[in-house]
Structure formats: C-alpha cells, structure tokens
Design an enzyme around this catalytic site. Structure first.
Site, short mmCIF file in Angstrom:
data_model
loop_
_atom_site.label_atom_id
_atom_site.label_comp_id
_atom_site.label_asym_id
_atom_site.label_seq_id
_atom_site.Cartn_x
_atom_site.Cartn_y
_atom_site.Cartn_z
N GLU A 158 -2.92 -9.55 0.15
CA GLU A 158 -3.94 -10.57 0.42
C GLU A 158 -3.51 -11.50 1.55
O GLU A 158 -4.30 -12.35 1.98
CB GLU A 158 -4.21 -11.40 -0.85
CG GLU A 158 -4.81 -10.59 -1.98
CD GLU A 158 -4.73 -11.33 -3.32
OE1 GLU A 158 -5.12 -12.51 -3.38
OE2 GLU A 158 -4.25 -10.73 -4.29
N ASN B 18 -5.18 6.66 -11.83
CA ASN B 18 -5.55 7.80 -10.98
C ASN B 18 -4.30 8.58 -10.65
O ASN B 18 -3.19 8.05 -10.74
CB ASN B 18 -6.19 7.29 -9.67
CG ASN B 18 -5.25 6.33 -8.93
OD1 ASN B 18 -5.15 5.16 -9.29
ND2 ASN B 18 -4.55 6.84 -7.94
N1 HPA Z 1 -1.67 3.53 -5.30
C1 HPA Z 1 -1.38 2.23 -5.21
N2 HPA Z 1 -1.84 1.31 -6.04
C2 HPA Z 1 -2.64 1.73 -7.02
C3 HPA Z 1 -2.99 3.08 -7.19
C4 HPA Z 1 -2.47 4.03 -6.28
O1 HPA Z 1 -2.73 5.24 -6.34
N3 HPA Z 1 -3.81 3.15 -8.27
C5 HPA Z 1 -3.93 1.89 -8.75
N4 HPA Z 1 -3.23 1.03 -8.00
#
Ligand code: HPA
Length: 271
Positions: free
Chosen positions: A83, A232
């Site tokens: 940020e 993810n």
């Molecule tokens: N990379 C970096 N920060 C993150 C990710 C990622 O894949 N997923 C959630 N925060």
C-alpha cells in the site's frame, strides 16, 4: 517511533483495556471480529499514530473482546507494504498491541499454495518463513526499548503456540497442515518462475503479509503463531490466472472452519 508506539498503546489500554492475546485477521477473515457483539471497537483511525489500511475489503478496527477472564485484541484488517507504507508502519499495529500487554500474537493471512500438500481451503500453521523481499521492519536505528539490534530468528513461530494451534484444530476436528511461508511484497501476484523459485527454496505458501509483523514481534520477545488460509494455488501451480475474487471467494467458503479453529485457539490461549 517509540513515543508514537507508547501513545497508541496507552490509548488502547485507556479505552479498551489490557489485552493478554492479540490476533490479526487477514484478507477475507476480518468478519470474525463481528462475532463479539460486546467487544469495545476502536477504529484504527481513532488510535493516535495508527496507520489505516488503504485497500478495499480490508477493514481497519481493533475489537477488544473478553474471552474467559482475559481481554483479546482482534485486529480486523492490517496495512500491507504494497500500500506504500514503510515496513515500520506495517508493524505499528502489532507493536502497539504488544506494548499494550499482549504477550502472544496470532497472525492470520490468505496465501497461495505452492506445495502439493497445500490445497485451496486448507489451513496451515506456519513453521518458518522466507523473507524474499529484501525489506525488514527493523531496518534503521534499533529501538532498544523493544529489543536487541540483532534478534535471533531461529524460532520465529513459537513451537508452544504451534502446538496450541494444532490442539485447537483437533478440538474442532479441522485438519491443520504445516508449512513455510515466503513473503513477496505484491501487489502483483508472483510469476510462475518466482513461485517455482520459492518452492525450490523451501516455501509451501506465498503471500504479501505476516512476515514483517512476525519479525517485529519476535524482536520484542512476543510469542508468535501464524495460520494461513490457502485461498488459491500459486501462479504456475494453478492452471488458471489468479484473481482477488478467487482469493476472497475461497476465504468466504473456508470462514466457518477458520472461525471454529480460531475460537478454540483463543479459548485455549486465554484458559
Ligand atoms: N500470492 C500472494 N499472495 C496471496 C496469494 C498468492 O497466490 N493468494 C492470497 N494471497
């Protein structure tokens, strides 16, 4: 800086009491704080010197709740390096609650999964981290009132707190993995080559937070625990492009499990 931190800590204590434990709620996980309807809520903006988040979707308030007979500071939202803050500002909030009295701090975050054993939706207790950013919140003149110039980092994440995290997860029958978290500054997600680099270096997770706070808290001698929610598969591991929507959707889907573990953990830490 020490005066600014002491002023913020005194304001927290004056208005909300002395926390024994604090928890930082990461992306998509802040809603947990609202479960404590009787908590005293201090917006970050109302605490002198406190940096306030500049990203949408990251609330910014400290909720002081009573669990058992102890006070727990639930920090909904955090400021991130990406940020535009200096690392010292990124860690201002956790340093303040530690100065206010919290001797154990739990850091939570959303992270990308790198190892094959970490799948979206999994919760992971951090065992260690890789600081791949070249930035450090202790850069600059040491604040001797907080800790040593060259603090030991051989056990950033307290083994005792980690045992409590595992015990809490077992209490509520939620699986809890373990892993090493690699800090990238963001805000762009990593490239597949960067993720592969992190994996070969020993990372199980990649993310954009937690590490500066953990370093600053360890400098102060605070017991640190950290839990990542894998939102993810990291870039290149995933077949599809990454999106913030995927991150927040997985966080929402996993919120119930996260909440149960954190509830059990805070009960244990305040027992
Ligand atoms: N990379 C970096 N920060 C993150 C990710 C990622 O894949 N997923 C959630 N925060």
């Amino acid at each position: 800086m020490i005066d600014r931190l002491r002023t913020a800590a005194a304001d927290i204590v004056d208005r909300a009491g002395v926390p024994a434990v604090a928890i930082v709620l990461g992306s998509g996980l802040s809603a947990y704080a609202a479960e404590f309807a009787d908590a005293t809520e201090l917006s970050y903006a109302s605490i002198p010197g406190f940096p306030t988040p500049r990203v949408e979707g990251h609330a910014g308030s400290l909720h002081m709740a009573t669990i058992g007979d102890k006070r727990v500071a639930l920090m909904a939202g955090r400021v991130h390096f990406y940020e535009g803050w200096d690392p010292a500002d990124v860690v201002f909030g956790v340093r303040s609650v530690a100065l206010a009295g919290a001797s154990t701090v739990i850091l939570t975050n959303a992270a990308g999964g790198v190892g094959s054993h970490v799948q979206p939706g999994n919760l992971v207790a951090l065992t260690d981290h890789l600081n791949l950013t070249g930035r450090n919140p202790l850069h600059g003149q040491n604040i001797a009132e907080l800790g040593a110039r060259f603090p030991d980092m051989s056990a950033v994440y307290s083994p005792a707190v980690r045992s409590q995290i595992h015990a809490a997860a077992a209490d509520v029958a939620v699986p809890m993995a373990e892993g090493v978290y690699a800090w990238f500054t963001g805000p762009s997600y990593e490239t597949p080559a960067e993720v592969e680099m992190a994996r070969r270096l020993g990372a199980d997770l990649v993310g954009m937070s937690t590490v500066p706070e953990a370093i600053a808290l360890r400098h102060m001698g605070i017991d640190v625990g950290a839990i990542s929610l894998v939102t993810n598969l990291a870039a290149g591991i995933s077949a599809t492009p990454l999106s913030h929507e995927e991150v927040t959707a997985t966080a929402a889907e996993a919120r119930d499990r996260f909440t149960r573990v954190v509830d059990a953990l805070l009960r244990r830490l305040t027992a």
